[in-house]
Design an enzyme around this catalytic site. Structure first.
Site, mmCIF file in Angstrom:
data_model
loop_
_atom_site.group_PDB
_atom_site.id
_atom_site.type_symbol
_atom_site.label_atom_id
_atom_site.label_comp_id
_atom_site.label_asym_id
_atom_site.label_seq_id
_atom_site.Cartn_x
_atom_site.Cartn_y
_atom_site.Cartn_z
ATOM 1 N N ASP A 73 0.946 -1.044 0.124
ATOM 2 C CA ASP A 73 -0.179 -0.136 0.050
ATOM 3 C C ASP A 73 1.184 1.510 0.174
ATOM 4 O O ASP A 73 2.407 0.962 0.649
ATOM 5 C CB ASP A 73 -0.607 -0.096 1.242
ATOM 6 C CG ASP A 73 -2.111 -0.796 1.291
ATOM 7 O OD1 ASP A 73 -1.988 -1.698 0.047
ATOM 8 O OD2 ASP A 73 -2.807 -0.728 2.441
ATOM 9 N N HIS A 124 -5.856 2.291 -4.389
ATOM 10 C CA HIS A 124 -5.521 2.660 -3.002
ATOM 11 C C HIS A 124 -6.036 4.221 -2.285
ATOM 12 O O HIS A 124 -5.537 4.968 -1.669
ATOM 13 C CB HIS A 124 -4.576 3.053 -2.442
ATOM 14 C CG HIS A 124 -4.379 2.746 -0.775
ATOM 15 N ND1 HIS A 124 -5.214 2.018 0.094
ATOM 16 C CD2 HIS A 124 -3.200 3.243 0.271
ATOM 17 C CE1 HIS A 124 -4.819 1.820 1.118
ATOM 18 N NE2 HIS A 124 -3.440 2.591 1.383
ATOM 19 N N HIS A 128 -5.061 9.776 -0.138
ATOM 20 C CA HIS A 128 -5.118 9.059 1.317
ATOM 21 C C HIS A 128 -5.710 9.350 1.521
ATOM 22 O O HIS A 128 -4.702 9.742 2.971
ATOM 23 C CB HIS A 128 -3.681 8.003 0.669
ATOM 24 C CG HIS A 128 -4.098 7.417 1.394
ATOM 25 N ND1 HIS A 128 -4.049 7.346 3.555
ATOM 26 C CD2 HIS A 128 -3.839 5.923 1.619
ATOM 27 C CE1 HIS A 128 -3.306 5.830 3.666
ATOM 28 N NE2 HIS A 128 -3.427 5.051 2.751
ATOM 29 N N HIS A 219 4.231 -2.640 2.794
ATOM 30 C CA HIS A 219 3.788 -1.111 2.714
ATOM 31 C C HIS A 219 5.459 -0.166 2.122
ATOM 32 O O HIS A 219 6.493 -0.743 2.188
ATOM 33 C CB HIS A 219 3.539 0.259 3.525
ATOM 34 C CG HIS A 219 2.366 0.574 4.714
ATOM 35 N ND1 HIS A 219 2.410 -0.626 5.714
ATOM 36 C CD2 HIS A 219 1.373 0.809 4.255
ATOM 37 C CE1 HIS A 219 0.900 -0.348 6.214
ATOM 38 N NE2 HIS A 219 0.500 0.272 4.960
HETATM 39 ZN ZN LIG Z 1 -2.774 3.465 2.905
#
Ligand SMILES: [Zn+2]
Length: 252
Positions: A73, A124, A128, A219
């Site tokens: 992510d 995503h 964000h 990540h």
């Molecule tokens: Zn995230």
């Protein structure tokens, strides 16, 4: 019918029955109502933050068979994603990158490179934002569509894979994902790679939990990620697990 609708209807029905019974023959303390309401609120909060509960919508959090799915992510990151790609190459592994739209705008060549290496790009959100969990449905739809257009432009692929920021699923986010025809992808092993700078600690926590069906949350915008991924892939290869991408998690 989602678990949320079942919980909400059960809560409302129970309150109604108690109120009727209370009026005619029971004499309940107000604390009973308060306790039930608190319990309901706790259930809704847990349902929003634990995707595998499938509370507001269906999400996919587990692979089938002898597989492992690596998901990254918050990228792409010019600084760290290339090193992650190198480690994946080294082990011949394939993965899914849930990218943030704004970051893709800044790293278009890198997004193309991820795709050329055979990995999958997922959505995503565009910003964000810290406030994502209080966005209304239309705002979430905008975020999803803007990011999907970008993925299409950069990879030529129509994206149907969505991971909500912070893993939060509430009614507006669930409705927006459904309206955009997205499948929600969760995980069953959270690496907590963003909470410590000590990569050994992450590795020690994650490795014992890896087995068939593992879906890892990592990540690719962190310095330690390549080292963590290297250790995970060494372990996965000892276990003879087959690497799959997020779209392979979707099944009835
Ligand atoms: Zn995230």
């Amino acid at each position: 019918m989602t678990a949320f609708v079942v919980a909400r209807n059960s809560y409302l029905l129970l309150m109604l029955l108690l109120a009727v019974a209370d009026y005619f023959f029971l004499s309940l303390s107000p604390w009973v109502y308060l306790a039930l309401t608190l319990l309901y609120i706790l259930l809704v909060v847990a349902g929003s933050s634990v995707m595998s509960l499938n509370f507001f919508t269906r999400s996919y959090t587990r692979g089938r068979g002898n597989t492992i799915a690596l998901t990254f992510d918050d990228g792409p990151s010019a600084e760290h994603t290339p090193a992650v790609l190198e480690v994946l190459d080294k082990w011949g592994a394939t993965a899914t990158f849930f990218c943030i739209g704004e970051r893709m705008e800044q790293n278009k060549a890198l997004v193309r490179k991820i795709k050329e290496k055979g990995h999958r790009i997922g959505n995503h959100s565009y910003t964000h934002s810290n406030l994502f969990s209080i966005f209304g449905k239309n705002m979430v739809v905008d975020e999803i569509e803007k990011t999907n257009r970008l993925i299409q432009e950069l990879t030529g692929e129509e994206c149907r894979l969505f991971r909500p920021p912070y893993g939060v699923l509430n009614p507006p986010i669930a409705k927006a994902a459904a309206a955009c025809g997205m499948q929600v992808i969760g995980w069953n092993i959270r690496s907590f790679d963003t909470t410590t700078k000590d990569y050994q600690k992450v590795v020690e926590r994650v490795l014992p939990r890896i087995g068939p069906g593992a879906v890892l949350l990592l990540h690719d915008d962190r310095e330690n990620t390549p080292k963590i991924v290297d250790a995970i892939l060494a372990h996965a290869s000892r276990l003879n697990l087959r690497y799959i991408q997020a779209q392979e998690l979707i099944h009835e």
